[in-house]
Design a protein around this motif. Structure first.
Motif, PDB file in Angstrom:
ATOM      1  N   LYS A  24       0.838  -1.207   0.000  1.00 37.51           N
ATOM      2  CA  LYS A  24       0.000   0.000   0.000  1.00 37.51           C
ATOM      3  C   LYS A  24       0.871   1.254   0.000  1.00 37.51           C
ATOM      4  O   LYS A  24       0.584   2.235  -0.703  1.00 37.51           O
ATOM      5  CB  LYS A  24      -0.920   0.008   1.225  1.00 37.51           C
ATOM      6  CG  LYS A  24      -1.933  -1.119   1.244  1.00 37.51           C
ATOM      7  CD  LYS A  24      -2.794  -1.043   2.491  1.00 37.51           C
ATOM      8  CE  LYS A  24      -3.807  -2.193   2.530  1.00 37.51           C
ATOM      9  NZ  LYS A  24      -4.621  -2.165   3.750  1.00 37.51           N
ATOM     10  N   THR A  26       3.950   1.438  -1.109  1.00 36.68           N
ATOM     11  CA  THR A  26       4.568   1.498  -2.436  1.00 36.68           C
ATOM     12  C   THR A  26       3.616   2.111  -3.450  1.00 36.68           C
ATOM     13  O   THR A  26       3.996   2.996  -4.238  1.00 36.68           O
ATOM     14  CB  THR A  26       4.981   0.082  -2.885  1.00 36.68           C
ATOM     15  OG1 THR A  26       5.895  -0.461  -1.927  1.00 36.68           O
ATOM     16  CG2 THR A  26       5.631   0.113  -4.254  1.00 36.68           C
ATOM     17  N   GLU A  27       2.370   1.663  -3.439  1.00 33.66           N
ATOM     18  CA  GLU A  27       1.369   2.190  -4.374  1.00 33.66           C
ATOM     19  C   GLU A  27       1.179   3.687  -4.185  1.00 33.66           C
ATOM     20  O   GLU A  27       1.131   4.451  -5.156  1.00 33.66           O
ATOM     21  CB  GLU A  27       0.034   1.471  -4.159  1.00 33.66           C
ATOM     22  CG  GLU A  27      -1.072   1.956  -5.087  1.00 33.66           C
ATOM     23  CD  GLU A  27      -2.434   1.365  -4.744  1.00 33.66           C
ATOM     24  OE1 GLU A  27      -3.440   2.061  -4.946  1.00 33.66           O
ATOM     25  OE2 GLU A  27      -2.486   0.213  -4.270  1.00 33.66           O
ATOM     26  N   ASP A  30       4.315   5.685  -5.392  1.00 35.00           N
ATOM     27  CA  ASP A  30       4.531   5.629  -6.842  1.00 35.00           C
ATOM     28  C   ASP A  30       3.455   6.390  -7.626  1.00 35.00           C
ATOM     29  O   ASP A  30       3.576   6.538  -8.848  1.00 35.00           O
ATOM     30  CB  ASP A  30       4.562   4.165  -7.316  1.00 35.00           C
ATOM     31  CG  ASP A  30       5.869   3.475  -6.940  1.00 35.00           C
ATOM     32  OD1 ASP A  30       6.831   4.183  -6.568  1.00 35.00           O
ATOM     33  OD2 ASP A  30       5.923   2.228  -7.004  1.00 35.00           O
ATOM     34  N   ALA A  31       2.434   6.861  -6.941  1.00 35.58           N
ATOM     35  CA  ALA A  31       1.296   7.485  -7.638  1.00 35.58           C
ATOM     36  C   ALA A  31       1.472   8.982  -7.876  1.00 35.58           C
ATOM     37  O   ALA A  31       0.781   9.560  -8.713  1.00 35.58           O
ATOM     38  CB  ALA A  31       0.014   7.257  -6.840  1.00 35.58           C
ATOM     39  N   GLY A 197      -3.119   4.820  -4.067  1.00 40.67           N
ATOM     40  CA  GLY A 197      -2.568   5.487  -5.245  1.00 40.67           C
ATOM     41  C   GLY A 197      -3.536   6.513  -5.808  1.00 40.67           C
ATOM     42  O   GLY A 197      -3.157   7.653  -6.120  1.00 40.67           O
TER      43      GLY A 197
END
Length: 212
Positions: A24, A26-27, A30-31, A197
């Motif tokens: 979560k 990471t998402e 990266d968004a 994200g």
């Protein structure tokens, strides 16, 4: 638009399982643009905090995002965090600074108090946090801050200010307009129906719209 555009400051849920939370985080990172992640765990052991730091800190730092630990300056130093955030009932600023060193970030909760913020800023805090600006379910909010406080601070001081407390993509505009350097968000990101994200994307769009 001011030189220091407002940015997102993600605060973790108070209870999490590091391995399950890592995707979560990471998402979210990266968004879109995120300045900082604060690990804020409540009522858990030092070992649990260490494990969470070891699992989550690299995800942030590998993306150039500062990783800050709430309340525990010794653990922040030990686990390689970028800094520590202290509340008024936690380790005093001067003591936290001595523990983590001059190169680390030290932020201070100042609630709705101009006096506390001035003290923290003059002592050398890297940022001051004001709130709660809106009702929040994350923690009991004893203090209610108004956007005018952000405006006053940003016109007076160079030290960045963080707005926290019930902030969503829908209500953040006035805080951005008032001069918040960072929006600290919890539930509006991690509980977003389309995932973290999508939440980060929506926040960055709302910030850009408010900065106009």
């Amino acid at each position: 638009m001011t030189e220091t555009a407002c940015r997102l400051y993600l605060v973790t849920p108070p209870v999490l399982e590091p391995a399950a939370f890592a995707p979560k985080l990471t998402e979210a990172l990266d968004a879109g643009d995120v300045a900082c992640v604060q690990l804020r765990l409540k009522d858990c052991s030092d070992d649990a905090v260490r494990r969470a730091c070891d699992a989550l800190r690299p995800i942030a730092q590998d993306r150039g995002v500062a990783f800050i630990l709430n309340d525990h300056p010794e653990l922040a130093r030990e686990t390689g965090c970028d800094g520590v955030h202290v509340g008024q009932k936690d380790t005093p600023y001067a003591q936290a600074r001595r523990i983590v060193g001059n190169d680390a970030i030290v932020g201070v909760t100042c609630h709705d108090s101009r006096h506390l913020a001035m003290e923290a800023g003059e002592a050398g805090a890297d940022y001051v946090a004001f709130g709660a600006f809106f009702p929040t379910t994350t923690k009991d909010a004893e203090f209610k801050a108004e956007p005018e406080l952000l405006r006053w601070w940003s016109e007076l001081m160079e030290v960045p200010c963080v707005a926290i407390g019930g902030i969503t993509q829908e209500n953040c505009g006035p805080l951005v307009s008032a001069g918040a350097d960072f929006l600290a968000v919890v539930g509006a990101v991690w509980n977003h129906p389309d995932g973290p994200g999508a939440a980060v994307k929506a926040f960055n769009a709302a910030i850009a719209a408010a900065e106009g």
